[in-house]
Design an enzyme around this catalytic site. Structure first.
Site, PDB file in Angstrom:
ATOM      1  N   GLU A  40     -38.565  -3.956 -14.165  1.00  0.00           N
ATOM      2  CA  GLU A  40     -38.974  -3.614 -15.530  1.00  0.00           C
ATOM      3  C   GLU A  40     -37.770  -3.232 -16.387  1.00  0.00           C
ATOM      4  O   GLU A  40     -37.672  -3.620 -17.544  1.00  0.00           O
ATOM      5  CB  GLU A  40     -40.006  -2.478 -15.526  1.00  0.00           C
ATOM      6  CG  GLU A  40     -41.397  -2.918 -15.117  1.00  0.00           C
ATOM      7  CD  GLU A  40     -41.956  -4.029 -16.007  1.00  0.00           C
ATOM      8  OE1 GLU A  40     -41.615  -4.092 -17.199  1.00  0.00           O
ATOM      9  OE2 GLU A  40     -42.715  -4.872 -15.490  1.00  0.00           O
ATOM     10  N   TYR A 121     -43.501   2.028 -22.891  1.00  0.00           N
ATOM     11  CA  TYR A 121     -43.715   0.696 -22.318  1.00  0.00           C
ATOM     12  C   TYR A 121     -43.479   0.715 -20.800  1.00  0.00           C
ATOM     13  O   TYR A 121     -44.318   0.293 -20.013  1.00  0.00           O
ATOM     14  CB  TYR A 121     -42.788  -0.329 -23.006  1.00  0.00           C
ATOM     15  CG  TYR A 121     -42.723  -1.610 -22.217  1.00  0.00           C
ATOM     16  CD1 TYR A 121     -43.728  -2.554 -22.334  1.00  0.00           C
ATOM     17  CD2 TYR A 121     -41.695  -1.837 -21.298  1.00  0.00           C
ATOM     18  CE1 TYR A 121     -43.717  -3.698 -21.570  1.00  0.00           C
ATOM     19  CE2 TYR A 121     -41.676  -2.972 -20.526  1.00  0.00           C
ATOM     20  CZ  TYR A 121     -42.682  -3.904 -20.673  1.00  0.00           C
ATOM     21  OH  TYR A 121     -42.680  -5.028 -19.902  1.00  0.00           O
ATOM     22  N   ASP A 139     -45.659  -4.684 -25.413  1.00  0.00           N
ATOM     23  CA  ASP A 139     -44.294  -5.018 -25.815  1.00  0.00           C
ATOM     24  C   ASP A 139     -44.373  -6.174 -26.814  1.00  0.00           C
ATOM     25  O   ASP A 139     -45.457  -6.525 -27.283  1.00  0.00           O
ATOM     26  CB  ASP A 139     -43.440  -5.384 -24.584  1.00  0.00           C
ATOM     27  CG  ASP A 139     -43.891  -6.686 -23.937  1.00  0.00           C
ATOM     28  OD1 ASP A 139     -44.972  -7.201 -24.291  1.00  0.00           O
ATOM     29  OD2 ASP A 139     -43.155  -7.211 -23.082  1.00  0.00           O
TER      30      ASP A 139
END
Ligand code: SF4
Length: 335
Positions: A40, A121, A139
């Site tokens: 991520e 996020y 996002d």
């Protein structure tokens, strides 16, 4: 079909498509909390195909939180070299140290948000994918899909404002019982089908729910104001003497690029009247800035200050340089 009146069938169509269409990415084929966290952070601002070799190298060198926590900072930065946005690597390193020391381990989205480099996020992605929490990831990809599905014509000042505006819609369509897979499916749809330019609507699994595709307005959604382009010109010095190249080491307190090396600014090593020869001009873009860098060979004796270091040509491979500088130095040394 209106999206918000048909969320159950929408989720089903998305999940069915994802089950067969997803790319076999290494953090999906061998999932773990650590691999989710690294992937991520690495994927932010970076395309998947660019980050894949970095991810594999990273996993070989730092296979878990403990190995990363124990690694020297230079080693961590070296394994990130070329990916840009180096604060992500620094934060990942700090995060690993904190994670290893923490007891009990972070278990919720709120716990994860306390760790370095983890914002709304990333915490939603980690807690939904690795911990099964029903958090919606929003996002740029998800904003684009939702703005098109709902044919939302609002104009947003920036990405942050758009993310905030679409969070309630993302939460409304989220598959609460399967949030990790649902979020990954949305991200995959944005990366492979609902592309920024020329979305592949004819093969889209959620075409039936898409208001923008019915009107032909998909390429105009979302509407986000773009910052005006700023042009910047920079002059760099090339000073190569006795097998050593003069490089500038960026101060430790200067943010993103701290601790890395780069070609020095011309004005720091030479006066305006010093003899010099233009070797190359290079262009690159960073967000809305168009940067043109001119590299000059300095023929006079250079001015040396404490931020400059002579680095032996054979040692250049070992130090951490920003991606473009490594490329330029390689090209000029090969001449
Ligand atoms: Fe995106 Fe087209 Fe699918 Fe709509 S139909 S979600 S615009 S790919």
């Amino acid at each position: 079909m209106d999206l918000l009146s048909h969320t159950i069938t929408f989720r089903h169509a998305l999940a069915q498509w994802y089950a067969t269409a997803q790319r076999p990415l290494p953090w999906r084929t061998q999932p773990s909390l650590y691999r989710t966290v690294v992937s991520e952070l690495m994927a932010q601002q970076t395309q998947i195909k660019t980050m894949l070799p970095y991810f594999e190298r990273w996993m070989q060198r730092f296979p878990d939180f403990a190995a990363l926590a124990e690694a020297p900072a230079e080693d961590v930065l070296k394994h990130w070299e070329g990916l840009g946005y180096y604060s992500r690597a620094r934060n990942l390193h700090k995060l690993a140290k904190e994670y290893v020391a923490l007891e009990p381990k972070p278990r919720s989205r709120e716990d994860w948000q306390q760790l370095p480099g983890i914002g709304p996020y990333t915490s939603a992605a980690i807690s939904s994918i690795a911990l099964g929490e029903p958090a919606a990831v929003v996002d740029g990809n998800v904003v684009r899909i939702l703005a098109r599905l709902t044919d939302d014509a609002r104009v947003f000042k920036n990405n942050g404002e758009a993310v905030k505006a679409f969070t309630p819609t993302a939460e409304a369509v989220l598959d609460q019982g399967n949030a990790g897979e649902h979020n990954q499916a949305m991200m995959e749809l944005g990366a492979t089908v609902c592309l920024k330019h020329k979305p592949l609507c004819t093969v889209c699994p959620v075409l039936a729910y898409c208001a923008a595709s019915r009107k032909g307005s998909q390429e105009a959604r979302p509407k986000i104001e773009r910052k005006a382009t700023v042009k910047v010109e920079v002059e760099r010095a090339w000073v190569l003497q006795a097998g050593k190249l003069l490089l500038h080491r960026i101060a430790e307190d200067s943010g993103q690029l701290a601790g890395q090396y780069e070609l020095p600014r011309l004005e720091t090593v030479a006066s305006p009247r010093s003899a010099k020869q233009l070797l190359a001009s290079k262009s690159r873009s960073i967000t809305h800035r168009r940067i043109k860098e001119h590299i000059y060979q300095v023929k006079a004796k250079p001015r040396i200050d404490a931020s400059l270091e002579w680095v032996r040509v054979e040692d250049i491979e070992r130090i951490t340089l920003s991606g473009p500088h490594r490329r330029w130095i390689g090209e000029l040394l090969a001449r």
